[in-house]
Motif scaffolding. Structure first.
Motif, PDB file in Angstrom:
ATOM      1  N   SER A 198       0.835  -1.195   0.000  1.00 56.51           N
ATOM      2  CA  SER A 198       0.000   0.000   0.000  1.00 56.51           C
ATOM      3  C   SER A 198       0.870   1.245   0.000  1.00 56.51           C
ATOM      4  O   SER A 198       1.815   1.360   0.773  1.00 56.51           O
ATOM      5  CB  SER A 198      -0.914   0.004   1.222  1.00 56.51           C
ATOM      6  OG  SER A 198      -1.862  -1.042   1.104  1.00 56.51           O
ATOM      7  N   HIS A 199       0.564   2.210  -0.855  1.00 47.55           N
ATOM      8  CA  HIS A 199       1.361   3.424  -0.983  1.00 47.55           C
ATOM      9  C   HIS A 199       0.905   4.524  -0.037  1.00 47.55           C
ATOM     10  O   HIS A 199       1.696   5.173   0.610  1.00 47.55           O
ATOM     11  CB  HIS A 199       1.300   3.937  -2.429  1.00 47.55           C
ATOM     12  CG  HIS A 199       2.137   3.122  -3.362  1.00 47.55           C
ATOM     13  ND1 HIS A 199       2.514   3.567  -4.608  1.00 47.55           N
ATOM     14  CD2 HIS A 199       2.685   1.894  -3.229  1.00 47.55           C
ATOM     15  CE1 HIS A 199       3.242   2.641  -5.210  1.00 47.55           C
ATOM     16  NE2 HIS A 199       3.353   1.618  -4.394  1.00 47.55           N
ATOM     17  N   ASP A 200      -0.383   4.786  -0.014  1.00 46.40           N
ATOM     18  CA  ASP A 200      -0.902   5.865   0.817  1.00 46.40           C
ATOM     19  C   ASP A 200      -2.356   5.575   1.153  1.00 46.40           C
ATOM     20  O   ASP A 200      -2.883   4.517   0.814  1.00 46.40           O
ATOM     21  CB  ASP A 200      -0.767   7.220   0.108  1.00 46.40           C
ATOM     22  CG  ASP A 200      -1.423   7.223  -1.262  1.00 46.40           C
ATOM     23  OD1 ASP A 200      -2.591   6.797  -1.353  1.00 46.40           O
ATOM     24  OD2 ASP A 200      -0.776   7.652  -2.239  1.00 46.40           O
ATOM     25  N   ASP A 201      -2.997   6.516   1.821  1.00 46.29           N
ATOM     26  CA  ASP A 201      -4.372   6.330   2.274  1.00 46.29           C
ATOM     27  C   ASP A 201      -5.376   7.091   1.426  1.00 46.29           C
ATOM     28  O   ASP A 201      -6.527   7.269   1.824  1.00 46.29           O
ATOM     29  CB  ASP A 201      -4.516   6.767   3.735  1.00 46.29           C
ATOM     30  CG  ASP A 201      -3.725   5.879   4.682  1.00 46.29           C
ATOM     31  OD1 ASP A 201      -3.198   6.398   5.664  1.00 46.29           O
ATOM     32  OD2 ASP A 201      -3.654   4.673   4.410  1.00 46.29           O
ATOM     33  N   SER A 202      -4.973   7.579   0.259  1.00 49.97           N
ATOM     34  CA  SER A 202      -5.913   8.325  -0.572  1.00 49.97           C
ATOM     35  C   SER A 202      -6.982   7.386  -1.123  1.00 49.97           C
ATOM     36  O   SER A 202      -6.718   6.221  -1.419  1.00 49.97           O
ATOM     37  CB  SER A 202      -5.174   9.016  -1.722  1.00 49.97           C
ATOM     38  OG  SER A 202      -4.580   8.048  -2.570  1.00 49.97           O
ATOM     39  N   VAL A 203      -8.178   7.897  -1.249  1.00 53.68           N
ATOM     40  CA  VAL A 203      -9.280   7.088  -1.765  1.00 53.68           C
ATOM     41  C   VAL A 203      -9.209   7.056  -3.286  1.00 53.68           C
ATOM     42  O   VAL A 203      -8.597   7.930  -3.916  1.00 53.68           O
ATOM     43  CB  VAL A 203     -10.645   7.663  -1.324  1.00 53.68           C
ATOM     44  CG1 VAL A 203     -10.777   7.620   0.183  1.00 53.68           C
ATOM     45  CG2 VAL A 203     -10.818   9.079  -1.837  1.00 53.68           C
ATOM     46  N   PRO A 204      -9.805   6.054  -3.929  1.00 54.87           N
ATOM     47  CA  PRO A 204      -9.813   6.009  -5.394  1.00 54.87           C
ATOM     48  C   PRO A 204     -10.407   7.284  -5.985  1.00 54.87           C
ATOM     49  O   PRO A 204     -11.401   7.817  -5.487  1.00 54.87           O
ATOM     50  CB  PRO A 204     -10.696   4.792  -5.690  1.00 54.87           C
ATOM     51  CG  PRO A 204     -10.515   3.912  -4.491  1.00 54.87           C
ATOM     52  CD  PRO A 204     -10.422   4.854  -3.338  1.00 54.87           C
ATOM     53  N   HIS A 205      -9.806   7.756  -7.075  1.00 54.54           N
ATOM     54  CA  HIS A 205     -10.251   8.996  -7.698  1.00 54.54           C
ATOM     55  C   HIS A 205      -9.886   8.966  -9.177  1.00 54.54           C
ATOM     56  O   HIS A 205      -9.044   8.166  -9.620  1.00 54.54           O
ATOM     57  CB  HIS A 205      -9.605  10.209  -7.028  1.00 54.54           C
ATOM     58  CG  HIS A 205      -8.111  10.210  -7.112  1.00 54.54           C
ATOM     59  ND1 HIS A 205      -7.322   9.443  -6.262  1.00 54.54           N
ATOM     60  CD2 HIS A 205      -7.245  10.858  -7.965  1.00 54.54           C
ATOM     61  CE1 HIS A 205      -6.052   9.627  -6.575  1.00 54.54           C
ATOM     62  NE2 HIS A 205      -5.975  10.463  -7.601  1.00 54.54           N
ATOM     63  N   VAL A 206     -10.520   9.814  -9.942  1.00 57.59           N
ATOM     64  CA  VAL A 206     -10.254   9.902 -11.375  1.00 57.59           C
ATOM     65  C   VAL A 206      -9.151  10.922 -11.622  1.00 57.59           C
ATOM     66  O   VAL A 206      -9.191  12.047 -11.118  1.00 57.59           O
ATOM     67  CB  VAL A 206     -11.518  10.309 -12.149  1.00 57.59           C
ATOM     68  CG1 VAL A 206     -11.210  10.459 -13.639  1.00 57.59           C
ATOM     69  CG2 VAL A 206     -12.626   9.280 -11.949  1.00 57.59           C
ATOM     70  N   PRO A 242      -0.386   0.106  -6.284  1.00 53.31           N
ATOM     71  CA  PRO A 242       0.494  -0.787  -5.523  1.00 53.31           C
ATOM     72  C   PRO A 242       0.907  -2.032  -6.301  1.00 53.31           C
ATOM     73  O   PRO A 242       1.930  -2.642  -6.003  1.00 53.31           O
ATOM     74  CB  PRO A 242      -0.351  -1.169  -4.303  1.00 53.31           C
ATOM     75  CG  PRO A 242      -1.377  -0.087  -4.194  1.00 53.31           C
ATOM     76  CD  PRO A 242      -1.674   0.305  -5.596  1.00 53.31           C
ATOM     77  N   SER A 243       0.091  -2.428  -7.307  1.00 57.31           N
ATOM     78  CA  SER A 243       0.369  -3.665  -8.031  1.00 57.31           C
ATOM     79  C   SER A 243       1.064  -3.429  -9.358  1.00 57.31           C
ATOM     80  O   SER A 243       1.571  -4.370  -9.966  1.00 57.31           O
ATOM     81  CB  SER A 243      -0.947  -4.411  -8.307  1.00 57.31           C
ATOM     82  OG  SER A 243      -1.783  -4.389  -7.173  1.00 57.31           O
ATOM     83  N   GLY A 244       1.041  -2.178  -9.832  1.00 53.26           N
ATOM     84  CA  GLY A 244       1.659  -1.882 -11.116  1.00 53.26           C
ATOM     85  C   GLY A 244       0.865  -2.389 -12.296  1.00 53.26           C
ATOM     86  O   GLY A 244       1.441  -2.674 -13.355  1.00 53.26           O
ATOM     87  N   ILE A 245      -0.455  -2.529 -12.148  1.00 57.60           N
ATOM     88  CA  ILE A 245      -1.267  -3.036 -13.250  1.00 57.60           C
ATOM     89  C   ILE A 245      -2.358  -2.028 -13.619  1.00 57.60           C
ATOM     90  O   ILE A 245      -2.858  -1.285 -12.780  1.00 57.60           O
ATOM     91  CB  ILE A 245      -1.923  -4.395 -12.927  1.00 57.60           C
ATOM     92  CG1 ILE A 245      -2.824  -4.297 -11.689  1.00 57.60           C
ATOM     93  CG2 ILE A 245      -0.886  -5.473 -12.763  1.00 57.60           C
ATOM     94  CD1 ILE A 245      -3.619  -5.581 -11.419  1.00 57.60           C
ATOM     95  N   VAL A 246      -2.709  -2.023 -14.896  1.00 55.09           N
ATOM     96  CA  VAL A 246      -3.841  -1.255 -15.406  1.00 55.09           C
ATOM     97  C   VAL A 246      -4.841  -2.262 -15.954  1.00 55.09           C
ATOM     98  O   VAL A 246      -4.479  -3.154 -16.741  1.00 55.09           O
ATOM     99  CB  VAL A 246      -3.400  -0.279 -16.515  1.00 55.09           C
ATOM    100  CG1 VAL A 246      -4.607   0.425 -17.113  1.00 55.09           C
ATOM    101  CG2 VAL A 246      -2.401   0.736 -15.974  1.00 55.09           C
ATOM    102  N   THR A 247      -6.098  -2.122 -15.528  1.00 54.90           N
ATOM    103  CA  THR A 247      -7.114  -3.089 -15.948  1.00 54.90           C
ATOM    104  C   THR A 247      -8.312  -2.372 -16.569  1.00 54.90           C
ATOM    105  O   THR A 247      -8.473  -1.164 -16.437  1.00 54.90           O
ATOM    106  CB  THR A 247      -7.627  -3.923 -14.755  1.00 54.90           C
ATOM    107  OG1 THR A 247      -8.513  -3.124 -13.960  1.00 54.90           O
ATOM    108  CG2 THR A 247      -6.486  -4.448 -13.908  1.00 54.90           C
ATOM    109  N   THR A 248      -9.146  -3.165 -17.233  1.00 53.53           N
ATOM    110  CA  THR A 248     -10.444  -2.648 -17.658  1.00 53.53           C
ATOM    111  C   THR A 248     -11.263  -2.359 -16.402  1.00 53.53           C
ATOM    112  O   THR A 248     -10.932  -2.818 -15.308  1.00 53.53           O
ATOM    113  CB  THR A 248     -11.174  -3.664 -18.540  1.00 53.53           C
ATOM    114  OG1 THR A 248     -11.276  -4.908 -17.822  1.00 53.53           O
ATOM    115  CG2 THR A 248     -10.426  -3.900 -19.838  1.00 53.53           C
ATOM    116  N   LEU A 249     -12.340  -1.633 -16.568  1.00 55.58           N
ATOM    117  CA  LEU A 249     -13.123  -1.199 -15.413  1.00 55.58           C
ATOM    118  C   LEU A 249     -13.778  -2.371 -14.692  1.00 55.58           C
ATOM    119  O   LEU A 249     -13.795  -2.444 -13.466  1.00 55.58           O
ATOM    120  CB  LEU A 249     -14.191  -0.194 -15.861  1.00 55.58           C
ATOM    121  CG  LEU A 249     -14.984   0.512 -14.764  1.00 55.58           C
ATOM    122  CD1 LEU A 249     -14.048   1.339 -13.885  1.00 55.58           C
ATOM    123  CD2 LEU A 249     -16.055   1.407 -15.382  1.00 55.58           C
ATOM    124  N   GLY A 250     -14.310  -3.326 -15.462  1.00 52.66           N
ATOM    125  CA  GLY A 250     -15.009  -4.443 -14.829  1.00 52.66           C
ATOM    126  C   GLY A 250     -16.264  -3.965 -14.133  1.00 52.66           C
ATOM    127  O   GLY A 250     -16.754  -2.866 -14.367  1.00 52.66           O
TER     128      GLY A 250
END
Length: 527
Positions: A198-206, A242-250
């Protein structure tokens, strides 16, 4: 005398041998017919030939078949173990109307749905509760991955379908579980301690056209799901930093187990204070001495509170079909029509009701309608739309076809509203979407199930039934409904308070729409 005894003894031996040979032959025939690999290969081939999505959701279908064929039991007299392997394979396609039933279940389905044999959204009614199964969740697919990331080193690659979970390990620490399904259907699981990534405590954002996820915890996943459901984010990707991955939205479905969609007044569920929007978390049958079925239920309320209670009432477990209802009533000058299937018989019945009613306001209650045939849908919409109007675009493995309203019906012109909800599926969703697209009706209620594919039931030689979606549908506006559902024009739902008051607020709202009256105010609740 000795010759006669010897001849009789030889006849007995020959008869016994013939009986053994006949029994062995019958057994061999039964084995060949029910041999797991034979049933599996047939099911795989039917999907390979008829399934509408030729990308197979990004999987290598040939290799998937090899992966799952290796999991088959050597012998399976009832066919249930084979069915579990087949359905595990089919679940990779993340599609509605895709299901295999072994002979014992298929016989029940065929009897329950004469002429159709199609499996609709799982639903159940018990103790005054109506619950429905989860929607279809599209698993995110890895589009990019950092070559120096720990996940790449553990085998993650572009094209993998990935699910991310958090769970406590035996030491009480929180692990992050990555569950990656490879293009051949095999699964790789990677566990990493949360504190290490985990890098930080920021919430998901665009940010810059991406949804950024920096931490893995309950709050972050709740925020991520909220972003997924926002139509404005439909074309975005997700960067799990944290994982270094980019995914589709799902997403686009729900991960709830079973969702409560209705509560009956004065029932056990009512007395226990179960709200619509609650989830069924546990269910255990209880032996009873009074001849009635019993059940112990665990329900989680929308506020997170858990309720456990027992019900001494008969249980109707409805899997693959719903209790059939058809009714008509007049509320003032408004005709309210309810029917739960799109069949030629029902369409004729609806036409009769409309003809007798004339040009007054009409409400179509499709909240429990699980769909039906394309032909019936074309004829039904002829009562409300002009002949030749486009209903849907049908895309199959062989091409695209435009489905239009049938000729022969005289469309009525009076005010029209349509009631929908989570149990509305298939043809019910298509019809409501077409009426909404042309501005012909106001859609009232809650989002529909998103089970919108054209399917056909294939009867296998072993007596099993394989339902395969053979076409995807878009409404006249080009909207995909599969997995997403139809969003009503007016979102409104029942609450336990209004149920106890004997009110049907969605119906009241629809009545206000078609008569021009003031709409009722519904108490706030989780939809």
């Amino acid at each position: 005398m000795l010759n006669k005894i010897w001849r009789r003894s030889r006849l007995i031996r020959v008869s016994a041998y013939l009986l053994l040979i006949g029994t062995a032959a019958a057994g061999a025939i039964f084995y060949l017919r029910h041999k797991p690999s034979r049933v599996f290969d047939t099911a795989w081939d039917v999907v390979n030939t008829h399934y509408y999505d030729r990308t197979f959701n990004g999987y290598d279908w040939v290799k998937v078949g090899q992966t799952y064929r290796a999991k088959l039991p050597w012998w399976d007299s009832q066919g249930f173990d084979t069915a579990e392997v087949i359905n595990s394979m089919l679940r990779l396609l993340e599609s509605s109307h895709l299901d295999y039933e072994p002979p014992a279940q298929a016989e029940f389905t065929i009897q329950s749905e004469p002429g159709a044999g199609l499996v609709f959204p799982d639903s159940m009614e018990m103790a005054g509760l109506s619950v429905i199964g989860p929607g279809h969740m599209k698993t995110p697919i890895i589009m990019e991955i950092e070559g120096n990331s720990f996940l790449y080193g553990r085998g993650a690659r572009v094209g993998d379908h990935v699910l991310i979970w958090t769970l406590k390990n035996t030491d009480g620490k929180v692990d992050v579980l990555y569950e990656m399904t490879k293009p051949d259907g095999s699964v790789v699981k990677v566990y990493v301690e949360k504190s290490q990534i985990s890098h930080d405590d920021s919430v998901p954002h665009v940010e810059n056209g991406r949804i950024i996820v920096s931490n893995f915890d309950v709050d972050s996943f709740v925020a991520l799901n909220a972003l997924r459901k926002d139509p404005a984010n439909a074309g975005l990707v997700v960067f799990y930093r944290p994982s270094g991955i980019v995914t589709t939205l799902g997403g686009a479905g729900t991960d709830e187990i079973m969702l409560v969609i209705d509560v009956e007044k004065d029932s056990v569920a009512d007395h226990e204070g179960i709200e619509i929007g609650s989830t069924l978390r546990g269910m255990t049958s209880l032996p009873r001495q009074d001849g009635k079925d019993g059940i112990a239920l665990t329900i989680q309320l929308p506020n997170g509170e858990e309720r456990k209670f027992e019900a001494k009432v008969p249980i109707r477990d409805v899997e693959g079909w719903q209790p059939y209802h058809r009714s008509v009533e007049r509320v003032g000058t408004t005709l309210v029509i309810r029917f739960d299937k799109f069949s030629d018989e029902d369409v004729d019945w609806v036409g009769t009701q409309l003809q007798q009613h004339g040009s007054g306001p009409v409400i179509l209650d499709l909240r429990n309608n699980s769909g039906g045939t394309v032909k019936a849908t074309q004829r039904f919409l002829g009562y409300f739309l002009p002949a030749g109007a486009t209903i849907m675009e049908q895309r199959s493995a062989t091409g695209t076809e435009i489905i239009k309203v049938s000729d022969g019906n005289a469309a009525i012109s009076g005010p029209l509203a349509v009631l929908v909800g989570p149990a509305s599926a298939s043809a019910a969703e298509v019809s409501a979407a077409a009426l909404q697209a042309y501005g012909r009706a106001t859609i009232v209620g809650r989002k529909t199930s998103g089970d919108v594919l054209m399917a056909r039931a294939h009867h296998l030689s072993n007596g099993g039934l394989l339902q395969v979606p053979e076409a995807a549908l878009r409404d006249p506006k080009g909207r995909e409904l599969e997995g997403y559902g139809l969003v009503p024009d007016i979102a409104v739902w029942k609450t336990l308070t209004t149920i106890r008051e004997g009110r049907d607020v969605p119906l009241e709202t629809a009545l206000a729409v078609v008569t021009g009256a003031k709409a009722p105010v519904a108490a706030a609740a989780r939809p």
